[in-house]
Design an enzyme around this catalytic site. Sequence first.
Site, PDB file in Angstrom:
ATOM      1  N   GLY A 244       0.840  -1.188   0.000  1.00  0.00           N
ATOM      2  CA  GLY A 244       0.000   0.000   0.000  1.00  0.00           C
ATOM      3  C   GLY A 244       0.875   1.238   0.000  1.00  0.00           C
ATOM      4  N   LYS A 245       0.217   2.398  -0.025  1.00  0.00           N
ATOM      5  CA  LYS A 245       0.979   3.652  -0.070  1.00  0.00           C
ATOM      6  C   LYS A 245       1.961   3.770   1.085  1.00  0.00           C
ATOM      7  CE  LYS A 245      -1.805   6.499  -2.982  1.00  0.00           C
ATOM      8  NZ  LYS A 245      -3.070   7.166  -3.033  1.00  0.00           N
ATOM      9  N   ARG A 246       1.554   3.310   2.228  1.00  0.00           N
ATOM     10  CA  ARG A 246       2.413   3.414   3.404  1.00  0.00           C
ATOM     11  C   ARG A 246       3.681   2.582   3.300  1.00  0.00           C
ATOM     12  NH1 ARG A 246      -0.681   3.601   8.948  1.00  0.00           N
ATOM     13  NH2 ARG A 246      -2.068   5.341   8.495  1.00  0.00           N
TER      14      ARG A 246
END
Length: 473
Positions: A244-246
Amino acid sequence: MVRTRFAPSPTGFMHVGNLRTGLFAWLTARHAGGDFILRLEDTDKNREVEGSADHILECLNMLGLERDEGIDVGGPYAPYMQSERLAIYREWAQRLIDTGRAYADPYTAEQVQQFREQAQAEKRPFLYRNHRPENPPTWDGTTPLRFKSEPKSYEWHDEVMGDLHAGAEVVDDFILIKSDGYPTYNFAHIVDDAAMQVTHVIRGQEFISSMPNYLNLYEALGLELPIFATMPHILNENGNKKLGKRDGAKDVLEYVREGYLPETLLSFIATLGWNDGTEQELFTRQELIEKFTLDRVQHSGARFDEKRLLWMNGQFIRQLSLDDLWNRVVDFWPEGAENSNDDYRRQVLALAQDRLKTLHDLPTLTSYFFAEPTPDWSMIDDNKQLSKIDRGRLVELLGATKSALESSDFSADALQQTLNNLLEQTGEKPGTLFSLIRFAITWAPFSPALPETMEVLGRDRTLQRLQSAIDAA
Ligand code: GLU
């Protein structure tokens, strides 16, 4: 003739996962001497993000994935932008209407919601085909056009995932053309892949559950099946969930701005779920073209490891010739470097090359070659070994160093000799004495080999810095 396509939607930036699909499609084509097509799937106007198409091209160019056909280069099956192919989808839709395999969907969203709730209440899966209208109106383009499926179970082969199967219960009537006139992905990609003679459909895992529906539509259209290859998910560093973006699913171009080389990104992305059967991780573009085959793409998720990316980048930076590296660091020099001549800067760069993990490290690693560092004895106090020695002794050692250097030649070899003599003379260990001198002339946490550093800095500056260190003690 192998023909592959990369068919992104213009819905935002590309991350490593998106680009991997494109890379594998490109490699499959290049490996076989076939064609690589770039098609833009811009039929979902609500999700479109301005500038995405340019961004996609920039990413492909960065990796060097040139197109044989596509939105930017044209080709025999143009247009390659789906929004410009609406007449083609209508034509194919008409064929399905004519053979009784498509019908106008008369229901409002509320009615469909009712069917759904009803199915839920009766604890059975909602299937659109259970609610087919008995006398559908003639399709006039103002309502969705739906596929009339012929449910059955399927077995099929996927180049990556192996032999797969699914029961008839997943086959349903899906929308072919929406009421806004645009086709759905489900319909448009099959039309285009057939019209553009695509031989290998290489795409992400999110589409695999729809395969039975696609197979049903291929049959209804009387089409031969292409080869399917589904890419595994990219997982976070721990390998326990989708990236994910994180976890670093960011714009790939961001890495370039941070000083990663395109060569690194190419190898890194290629080895996200693929290997050549050996431990090799660093590949040239040519090696990838020679070695890449879809059957070596693993079917389990690929772990995204930024530490590996960083390591790979350091390796690729080392392999560059100094001239090549010189051309790439233009925007990365530390402040003040512009006042030094090219000759001096090249010497500094040669020294730093082995220690650069990204081009962005250049300022941290070399700033003291261009500006006088401020002595900071707290760095020495924080050093495990040096903190054990009292300051008077440290100053004495710096004094001895200074005198020895005053009469030394300033070539790296001679300096090494002088430093060795100094070890003997002072009875200190290299780890102690050399760390101290390093601090005194660079005040940096990392620096290249000491004799080379002093050689490039030159006698005057080296001696002056030793004196400043003593004065600041
Ligand atoms: N337009 C689809 C996407 O961006 C592409 C899927 C495919 O390659 O068929 O996810």
